[in-house]
Every structure is written in C-alpha cells, then in structure tokens.
Design an enzyme around this catalytic site. Structure first.
Site, PDB file in Angstrom:
ATOM      1  N   ALA A 110      40.164  30.133  40.788  1.00 47.15           N
ATOM      2  CA  ALA A 110      41.162  30.885  41.570  1.00 47.15           C
ATOM      3  C   ALA A 110      42.092  29.930  42.306  1.00 47.15           C
ATOM      4  O   ALA A 110      43.297  30.188  42.423  1.00 47.15           O
ATOM      5  CB  ALA A 110      40.454  31.816  42.557  1.00 47.15           C
ATOM      6  N   ASP A 152      37.561  36.067  45.217  1.00 55.95           N
ATOM      7  CA  ASP A 152      37.957  34.644  45.177  1.00 55.95           C
ATOM      8  C   ASP A 152      39.465  34.492  45.343  1.00 55.95           C
ATOM      9  O   ASP A 152      39.941  33.725  46.190  1.00 55.95           O
ATOM     10  CB  ASP A 152      37.538  34.004  43.846  1.00 55.95           C
ATOM     11  CG  ASP A 152      36.069  33.627  43.817  1.00 55.95           C
ATOM     12  OD1 ASP A 152      35.301  34.194  44.611  1.00 55.95           O
ATOM     13  OD2 ASP A 152      35.696  32.771  42.993  1.00 55.95           O
TER      14      ASP A 152
HETATM   15  O1  PMV Z   1      33.106  32.630  41.780  1.00 51.76           O
HETATM   16  P1  PMV Z   1      31.789  32.602  42.422  1.00 51.76           P
HETATM   17  O2  PMV Z   1      30.744  31.892  41.650  1.00 51.76           O
HETATM   18  O3  PMV Z   1      31.836  32.265  43.860  1.00 51.76           O
HETATM   19  O4  PMV Z   1      31.155  34.071  42.396  1.00 51.76           O
HETATM   20  C1  PMV Z   1      31.861  35.170  42.589  1.00 51.76           C
HETATM   21  C2  PMV Z   1      31.050  36.173  43.281  1.00 51.76           C
HETATM   22  C3  PMV Z   1      30.501  37.314  42.465  1.00 51.76           C
HETATM   23  O5  PMV Z   1      30.294  38.351  43.405  1.00 51.76           O
HETATM   24  C4  PMV Z   1      29.179  36.908  41.845  1.00 51.76           C
HETATM   25  C5  PMV Z   1      31.436  37.778  41.381  1.00 51.76           C
HETATM   26  C6  PMV Z   1      32.695  38.455  41.874  1.00 51.76           C
HETATM   27  O6  PMV Z   1      33.593  38.654  41.059  1.00 51.76           O
HETATM   28  O7  PMV Z   1      32.784  38.824  43.047  1.00 51.76           O
END
Ligand code: PMV
Length: 314
Positions: A110, A152
């Site tokens: 992101a 994110d």
């Molecule tokens: O991008 P990460 O690994 O921080 O994980 C995102 C968090 C989740 O809740 C697992 C996925 C999401 O889309 O919110």
C-alpha cells in the site's frame, strides 16, 4: 524540470486484523521509521507514452507497456493516469524504493502504491486528493490481497492513527497520550492473501465459531479505542494479549510469533500480539519508555531479525 517525489510510511495494525475483513472495526497506526518513496523524472527526449519503471529493491527495470496491468507498480501508474483521463503520458522514469520489509504486515504494498499515485499525479500536473489516492491504492491492494478490507491503504494515505470499518467513512483517532511500541520481525515472509483465504475457508466451515471470534475482536477494538482516546494506554496491554489469543484461535499465528510475543511479555512488555496477516511477519509489544530497550534486546536474542521502536501519537 524538477523531480516529483512522494513518500508514504509503513503501518501496523494495532487491533482487529482479519476480523476487519468481516466488517468488524480495527485500529491501525503509521510507522514513520520505514517508508516507500517514488520519484518521477521527465525524460524530455523520450517519446510520449514511454514510461520506464525502476524498482531496484526488487530488481525491476521495465517499460510500462511491457508489464501486465496486474503488476502492482504498473497498476498504480495506470490508475493515476486513468482517473485523470490522460492517455498519452509524457515520457518519464518512475523510480520506487522502500525500506518497508515485503510481506511482513507493515503495509509495503500500500505504501508503494500511495507514493507512486502521489508523485505520478503531481508529475501529470494534477495532484490527487487523499480520497482519490486512498481509493486507487485500494484498487491496487485487490491485486495483492484479493479481498482486502482497505485498512492498509487508508492508514497509509492519511498517515494518522485510524479506527477503520470497511466501507464506512474513515475516522481518525486522537491518542490522548503518546505510547510506545516495539515491533519485532520474525523474518518469515508471509503473504497476507494466503492467511486471509485460509481464514475464509475456516469461516465457511465453522461460521458460528468464527463469527464469535470476530465479535470478540470487535469488542476488544472498541475498548482499545476508548483507552487510546482517554489516555489510559496501560489498558491496551491486556487487550493486545486477548487479541493475540483470538488470532491464535483463528489459526493465523505460528510458533515463531508466539515465541516473540511470550518473550516480549517476559521482558516486561505490558502486552503483545501478532500484527497483520500473521503466520510470520511482525509482532508488536506495548512498552514503557523505560523498558523499551530491554524488550527490544530480548526480542533480538530470541531471533527477531529486525526491531523498530515507534511512538504512537495523534
Ligand atoms: O497487510 P497486512 O499483513 O498488515 O494484513 C492486513 C490485515 C488483514 O486484516 C489480515 C487483511 C485486510 O485486508 O485487512
């Protein structure tokens, strides 16, 4: 012509990962110690449409036209040009660098998208609004994740603590007191898409059980919000421990994460949990200014490959 530059921070999810995909709330905060950066330079002698993409960290050097639209870097560039209605892009080079570890739950994908969208739209003469950046970065997140919640791209676009519920307007959080976190990296790269899809399968098979886990997570997130906004940050420790317990039940922890979480607690952290998709990546521990270094050293001895100490503020 000057270069157009933008950077975007990393992030961690403080509470509520996975349940947030199922429309429960979550809290995420930016991590300014790591960042992605995009630099766009005009190539005055280049033919219109010639866009060179450089990402030295991942050994990428390619023309935009050679890449599939599913390439996340190409997608960010195309999304910016598309929303601005620009089909003949003036020749340029887009260079992306990042100090955010990949596939570690720190939001590297992101952050790269947000940095590109900002720098590239500025180069095109129409800097995108935060809302547009957030939405377009979300479209790129779908390539990475499949069914992302959008947390994110939101926390990274606004670079502020957020209380996030999928498809609801963003709510910025204002911590009454700053607090300190130690972030420890297991060094295990774990693609979020896999953990998210495994949770989905488990949810399909055991819907009642998983709905209850998500509800309990949502309640923790709301208590955490109250604690953060009222400055009772010491209450966050037990809430982090409880959230980690629920994430273990969801099947997204792993022995390495559990070890680092336990080591942090033994070293005096007020609470600890995995952060992000899980199965690897990072864990976080709530510490006091006094014991931050002690917890960090204990995590390092226990095998954490990278430690970040960060303060959360409004
Ligand atoms: O991008 P990460 O690994 O921080 O994980 C995102 C968090 C989740 O809740 C697992 C996925 C999401 O889309 O919110």
């Amino acid at each position: 012509m000057p270069a157009f530059t933008a950077s975007a921070p990393g992030k961690i999810i403080l509470f509520g990962e996975h349940a947030v995909v199922y429309r429960r709330p979550a809290i995420a905060v930016p991590v300014e110690q790591v960042a992605a950066k995009a630099i766009v330079n005009a190539e005055l002698r280049g033919a219109p449409g010639s866009v060179k993409l450089l990402a030295p960290d991942i050994g990428m050097e390619a023309q935009l036209s050679e890449l599939p639209a599913s390439n996340p870097i190409a997608a960010a560039v195309l999304n910016a040009a598309g929303v601005l209605g620009i089909s003949r892009i003036p020749a340029c080079t887009v260079k992306v660098t990042s100090t955010i570890p990949v596939a570690g739950g720190l939001g590297s994908g992101a952050a790269v998208s947000v940095a590109i969208l900002r720098a590239f739209s500025a180069y095109l003469g129409h800097p995108l609004s935060d809302e547009q950046v957030c939405q377009l970065a979300y479209e790129v997140e779908k390539i990475h994740h499949g069914t992302p919640s959008g947390i994110d791209n939101t926390v990274i676009t606004y670079a502020r603590p957020v209380y996030f519920v999928k498809d609801r307007p963003i709510e910025l959080l204002h911590p009454r007191q700053p607090f300190t976190l130690v972030i420890g990296d297991t060094g295990i790269q774990s693609p979020t898409v896999k953990a998210v899809s495994d949770v989905r399968k488990a949810w399909q098979q055991h819907q009642d059980e998983y709905e209850a886990l998500f509800d309990s997570t949502g309640a923790i997130v709301d208590s955490a919000r109250t604690a953060i906004e009222s400055g009772m940050t010491e209450l966050l420790g037990p809430l982090m421990d409880a959230n980690h317990g629920l994430l273990r039940k969801m099947g997204v922890s792993c022995p390495e994460l559990d070890t680092l979480v336990q080591v942090a607690r033994n070293a005096g952290a007020l609470g600890a949990k995995l952060s992000g998709g899980g199965r690897g990546g990072n864990m976080i521990a709530l510490v006091t200014a006094k014991n931050a270094e002690r917890v960090a050293a204990a995590l390092q001895r226990a095998g954490a490959v990278r430690i970040i100490i960060t303060q959360v503020r409004g």
